[in-house]
Scaffold this motif. Structure first.
Motif, PDB file in Angstrom:
ATOM      1  N   GLY A  84      32.891 -22.264  -9.000  1.00  0.00           N
ATOM      2  CA  GLY A  84      34.485 -22.731  -8.171  1.00  0.00           C
ATOM      3  C   GLY A  84      34.527 -24.081  -8.161  1.00  0.00           C
ATOM      4  O   GLY A  84      35.917 -24.417  -8.469  1.00  0.00           O
ATOM      5  N   ALA A  85      33.644 -24.917  -8.333  1.00  0.00           N
ATOM      6  CA  ALA A  85      34.003 -26.657  -8.548  1.00  0.00           C
ATOM      7  C   ALA A  85      34.534 -26.784  -9.789  1.00  0.00           C
ATOM      8  O   ALA A  85      35.446 -27.391  -9.785  1.00  0.00           O
ATOM      9  CB  ALA A  85      32.707 -27.207  -8.153  1.00  0.00           C
ATOM     10  N   VAL A  86      33.902 -26.084 -10.914  1.00  0.00           N
ATOM     11  CA  VAL A  86      34.449 -26.442 -12.390  1.00  0.00           C
ATOM     12  C   VAL A  86      35.767 -25.741 -12.575  1.00  0.00           C
ATOM     13  O   VAL A  86      36.706 -26.401 -12.967  1.00  0.00           O
ATOM     14  CB  VAL A  86      33.471 -25.710 -13.188  1.00  0.00           C
ATOM     15  N   ALA A  87      35.905 -24.715 -12.004  1.00  0.00           N
ATOM     16  CA  ALA A  87      37.453 -23.903 -12.067  1.00  0.00           C
ATOM     17  C   ALA A  87      38.485 -24.722 -11.270  1.00  0.00           C
ATOM     18  O   ALA A  87      39.373 -24.932 -11.586  1.00  0.00           O
ATOM     19  CB  ALA A  87      37.130 -22.617 -11.632  1.00  0.00           C
ATOM     20  N   GLY A  88      37.962 -25.392 -10.182  1.00  0.00           N
ATOM     21  CA  GLY A  88      38.755 -26.024  -9.457  1.00  0.00           C
ATOM     22  C   GLY A  88      39.346 -27.441  -9.834  1.00  0.00           C
ATOM     23  O   GLY A  88      40.723 -27.805 -10.114  1.00  0.00           O
ATOM     24  N   VAL A  89      38.412 -27.864 -10.583  1.00  0.00           N
ATOM     25  CA  VAL A  89      38.644 -29.182 -11.548  1.00  0.00           C
ATOM     26  C   VAL A  89      39.427 -28.787 -12.434  1.00  0.00           C
ATOM     27  O   VAL A  89      40.538 -29.565 -12.891  1.00  0.00           O
ATOM     28  CB  VAL A  89      37.395 -29.998 -11.894  1.00  0.00           C
ATOM     29  N   ILE A  90      39.240 -27.850 -13.387  1.00  0.00           N
ATOM     30  CA  ILE A  90      40.043 -27.480 -14.380  1.00  0.00           C
ATOM     31  C   ILE A  90      41.414 -27.160 -14.049  1.00  0.00           C
ATOM     32  O   ILE A  90      42.524 -27.471 -14.705  1.00  0.00           O
ATOM     33  CB  ILE A  90      39.416 -26.361 -15.237  1.00  0.00           C
TER      34      ILE A  90
END
Length: 130
Positions: A84-90
């Motif tokens: 979720g953190a990586v997808a949010g940043v992307i």
């Protein structure tokens, strides 16, 4: 007659409690944003709404398990919160401008949850005893 309460060893320590509350908030945010994206937000693709909703359901289930002291639940929350953190940043950079704040909230909740579940010694002790 003493009014001193004993600390129950089954209760999670403060970092774990905060991480799990943050994880419930992450699940609620993902479910809300996913359902909004799926039903009414024209700028989002249906796949994003479905993906966020599924991720929210999985995070909610893993948080329930981790609250009970499950190491598998902790590992699953760590994996899902990191995703979720990586997808949010992307998605901050690739999504519509109207989704920037929501994406940053998801990224911050995911990163905070992972940090609180895996870095403090109290968290490590709580899950090593399980």
């Amino acid at each position: 007659m003493s009014d001193v309460q004993t600390v129950d060893d089954a209760d999670p320590p403060a970092p774990v409690f905060l991480a799990l509350v943050g994880s419930y908030a992450l699940a609620a945010t993902l479910l809300l944003m996913g359902l909004l994206g799926f039903f009414i937000w024209d700028a989002l693709d249906d796949a994003v709404g479905v993906g966020a909703t599924i991720l929210g359901i999985l995070v909610f289930a893993a948080t329930y398990l981790a609250w009970r002291g499950s190491r598998a639940g902790r590992a699953l929350i760590g994996l899902l919160a990191a995703i979720g953190a990586v997808a949010g940043v992307i998605y901050v950079f690739t999504g519509p401008t109207s989704a920037i704040i929501g994406s940053l909230v998801v990224a911050a909740l995911g990163a905070g949850t992972v940090a609180l579940l895996f870095l403090p010694d109290a968290s490590k002790r709580f899950y090593s005893a399980a």
